[in-house]
Design an enzyme around this catalytic site. Structure first.
Site, short mmCIF file in Angstrom:
data_model
loop_
_atom_site.label_atom_id
_atom_site.label_comp_id
_atom_site.label_asym_id
_atom_site.label_seq_id
_atom_site.Cartn_x
_atom_site.Cartn_y
_atom_site.Cartn_z
N ARG A 110 -9.32 3.56 12.83
CA ARG A 110 -8.45 4.68 13.22
C ARG A 110 -8.05 4.62 14.68
O ARG A 110 -6.96 5.09 15.04
CB ARG A 110 -9.17 6.00 12.96
N LYS B 254 -5.43 -2.29 9.75
CA LYS B 254 -5.69 -2.44 8.32
C LYS B 254 -5.91 -3.89 7.90
O LYS B 254 -6.59 -4.16 6.91
CB LYS B 254 -4.49 -1.91 7.52
N GLU C 234 -10.79 3.96 2.94
CA GLU C 234 -9.79 4.71 2.18
C GLU C 234 -10.02 4.42 0.70
O GLU C 234 -9.98 3.26 0.27
CB GLU C 234 -8.36 4.36 2.62
N THR D 82 -9.35 -5.77 3.14
CA THR D 82 -9.14 -4.80 2.07
C THR D 82 -10.02 -5.27 0.91
O THR D 82 -9.89 -6.40 0.45
CB THR D 82 -7.67 -4.77 1.62
N HIS E 72 -4.42 13.74 0.92
CA HIS E 72 -4.69 12.89 2.09
C HIS E 72 -3.54 12.97 3.09
O HIS E 72 -3.76 13.11 4.30
CB HIS E 72 -4.90 11.44 1.62
N GLN F 264 -5.35 2.06 14.94
CA GLN F 264 -4.17 2.62 14.27
C GLN F 264 -3.43 3.63 15.13
O GLN F 264 -2.19 3.61 15.23
CB GLN F 264 -4.61 3.27 12.96
N ASP G 128 0.84 -1.19 0.00
CA ASP G 128 0.00 0.00 0.00
C ASP G 128 0.88 1.25 0.00
O ASP G 128 1.69 1.44 0.91
CB ASP G 128 -0.90 -0.02 1.24
N GLU H 98 -10.95 12.46 7.09
CA GLU H 98 -10.77 13.77 6.46
C GLU H 98 -12.11 14.48 6.25
O GLU H 98 -12.23 15.68 6.52
CB GLU H 98 -10.09 13.62 5.10
N ASP I 224 -9.25 0.43 1.42
CA ASP I 224 -8.33 0.04 2.50
C ASP I 224 -9.01 0.36 3.84
O ASP I 224 -8.67 1.34 4.51
CB ASP I 224 -7.02 0.82 2.31
N GLU J 63 -8.94 4.16 -2.82
CA GLU J 63 -7.65 3.98 -3.48
C GLU J 63 -7.82 3.35 -4.86
O GLU J 63 -8.79 2.64 -5.12
CB GLU J 63 -6.72 3.08 -2.64
#
Lengths: 430, 430
Positions: free
Chosen positions: A242, A258, A204, A262, A141, A245, A134, A379, A238, A206
């Site tokens: 949080r 993570k 996420e 996925t 971002h 993390q 990744d 975000e 992804d 991607e």
């Protein structure tokens, strides 16, 4: 390579005899992505999507002679690793042969015998993924998330020199439609950590890259050749916890935040189909440092990025119960990547690391520079300080049970047929 | 499980008819590790090491009936993933059958027909590694390296709560004896980064764990069952380019600094053979926080660690040219791990991440608390401030071309035969 302007397989006026293919928003005959599918009672095998059908390539391959027949047989076998390994030439042969079958009246009977209604098929991962990497190439971002985690130091000094990436978990990459179990994990608290369900479950947005031909250990792939090692593209979500993390990621990076899942869209969108949508890098403004020579192919910088519309859609259980349709919560573009796919390949192999056919790269979260183009809820809600308001009146900071996220992507340009990627969907359980 | 004190396959007085097996420092009949090998003109296949021979299991399996025959056939097939998936019961059957063949006079003729001299064999990776995860469970390493990178904050607040780990690169895991090409990479400098050969090439002394039976996505492995999911152990050298690492590792962790190569010893040392050497955790002093319940099996804490002697040996090109033997540069012990193998398995799967048979874990660098027990050159030279002086007068901070590193491990305890792991060797090229 054929010029996109004169490539007959990209001619927007070409018509297919397949019902519903012409004018299909995502899968006209100009797209022709690869996939792996099964139908009830049959084994997994390779196909190509056309309209709302799949072309069962194993029924086409025996009718082709010589190299195209060999290439088509590889594309008909699941997983697609050996086909991806065969490189751009084999991929091109399969594209041209399938295009002929799907457009020529004299091959229509053959093609019809090999069409499977999409509704009858289950789509699987296209490849056995040897390694999943990744990247972190979405600069907007990186700046936004960096400002939440490190207000004094949002973008680290290495960012504009190094295509930052990390190794991800290959075992838990799942195809679109797979349920996503909310992970448990260690969450920090005032009395020390506790083990509990993650409360800050995020997405996420991607772009995924499929590696085709690999490289031998100790033999880097030069930037000038790197694009030829990319066999295709997909969407990639992804999923990220949080709260797990934030507590676990120092000093070695994300791990259990993570690795629970996925999601990827099941179609391998080919570089051939995407050629009309190659563009210059948008995200490297004047004044930024020039890439080091091993990353600095002028042709790649001029045409190596992709102009791709990217969207995130959300449907909640309450919205579905009320008959409300899904709602779009973000719209971004792959042009916002700071590094091109070719730069990712060149960088990854620059230390001699061997890439293998069927390896998967994630691009990193592709946020745009403006509100409404965020690639993650972290975000979009400004670190959960500004919840989203949804149709029906619900609000969201992070994902709740029953929330269904769908990523979508499509490309369009004057003089070319619009093509799409197909959905990348996952619903939260628990 | 059989008690080690009464397990006939662990009886130190048992004798094998295999020449040189009795009293072999590493591979007496009490060890019996698995491996994958080939001989000139033959395919790769599964074997077991005994003395300086390999037992070709494919020649034994057809002579066994029922479940032991099925299990032996799995152990004879390369790669060993399916055998590891079959779990502790199948492994035990193969151990007992091989033990009988190698100790009983009436089975000697069968055994002799299946012995291959080690000198005729090439050893390969035992498994197709789906995912490789590297932990960071060596606390003395974490403290020492932390103090070099972050003098004010050597051990981060999460360390004693979370078994820190990160995803590694599976494609570049290589068997002992494979040459290690010095990686190129971005190195920071006063005028910005440059792309050049790494100058601070280091080792990391680690224990490797092979995952046996896996778990379904979304279904964590409870700590009480975690040890049963470990199929074996090896040595692991996590080659590391410190200069690449220092520049690239923020914010997502090590990437190209590690992914160029990881060496492992080729034998899968079984938990059965290591049972006499299980011990209490040495590295969790009183006063440290108790593990959270999902990591906190009292039986695991009392007996889940391994007492294993670990060594690092170095031979340079100049030493070999001068006829000097290799020299030992470190001696450590697996007891210094802060987390047990079972805790690593439980933590890794605690978020629902699925482990698969043949997955590989690295333990993290196992340094001891005292000088001379460092698991990396970075530590042994105190951040290259105190170079090592070698026989012949050379000095080393980091590795030079022609340097040959060998990791070794063995276990010994009163009343038990000594067993060893076999060498994990790599020589630097370039």
């Amino acid at each position: 390579m054929t010029d996109p302007a004169t490539d007959p397989t990209l001619d927007p006026d070409m018509r297919s005899w397949v019902p519903g293919a012409d004018g299909h928003p995502d899968f006209p005959v100009q797209n022709l992505p690869h996939c792996v599918f099964s139908t009830p009672g049959t084994g997994v095998r390779g196909g190509m999507r056309i309209g709302d059908w799949l072309l069962d390539l194993g029924l086409i391959a025996p009718r082709l002679q010589g190299e195209p027949g060999t290439a088509m047989a590889l594309a008909a076998a699941a997983p697609l690793n050996a086909f991806l390994a065969a490189g751009p030439g084999a991929r091109r042969m399969v594209r041209e042969a399938a295009f002929a079958v799907l457009t020529l009246d004299q091959l229509r009977a053959l093609g019809e015998s090999a069409l499977v209604p999409l509704a009858d098929a289950t789509l699987h991962l296209p490849c056995a993924i040897g390694d999943y990497t990744d990247f972190y190439a979405g600069i907007h971002h990186a700046v936004k998330v960096g400002s939440l985690f490190r207000p004094d130091n949002p973008l680290l000094p290495n960012y504009k020199h190094v295509p930052i990436g990390y190794h991800g978990r290959a075992s838990s990459v799942v195809p679109s439609g797979t349920a996503i179990h909310r992970p448990h994990g260690q969450l920090a608290g005032p009395d020390g950590p506790r083990f509990a369900p993650a409360e800050r479950l995020d997405i996420e947005l991607e772009l995924g890259l499929w590696i085709g031909t690999g490289n031998a250990p100790g033999t880097p792939i030069p930037i000038q050749q790197a694009a030829d090692h990319i066999a295709g593209y997909c969407l990639l979500n992804d999923w990220s916890a949080r709260d797990i993390q934030a507590w676990e990621y120092q000093p070695l990076g994300p791990f259990l935040a993570k690795s629970f899942a996925t999601s990827i869209s099941p179609y391998v969108i080919t570089p051939d189909a995407l050629r009309p949508f190659r563009t210059a890098q948008a995200a490297r403004p004047d004044g930024d440092p020039a890439p080091l020579p091993y990353l600095g192919d002028p042709a790649d910088q001029a045409r190596g990025a992709l102009a791709l519309n990217l969207e995130v859609w959300l449907s909640t259980a309450a919205m579905r119960a009320a008959g409300l349709p899904e709602t779009r919560i973000s719209a971004s573009d792959a042009r916002h990547l700071y590094w091109t796919p070719a730069q990712m390949v060149a960088h990854h192999s620059s230390n001699g690391c061997n890439l293998r056919p069927g390896d998967l790269f994630g691009s990193g979260t592709i946020s745009g520079p403006t509100p409404g183009s965020e690639g993650s809820l972290l975000e979009a809600t400004n670190g959960s300080k500004a919840p989203l308001t949804l149709p029906g009146g619900e609000t969201r900071t992070f994902l709740q049970s029953g929330d269904r996220i769908t990523l979508r992507a499509w490309a369009e340009a004057p003089g070319h047929a619009r093509i799409g990627f197909g959905d990348c969907t996952g619903e939260i359980v628990g």
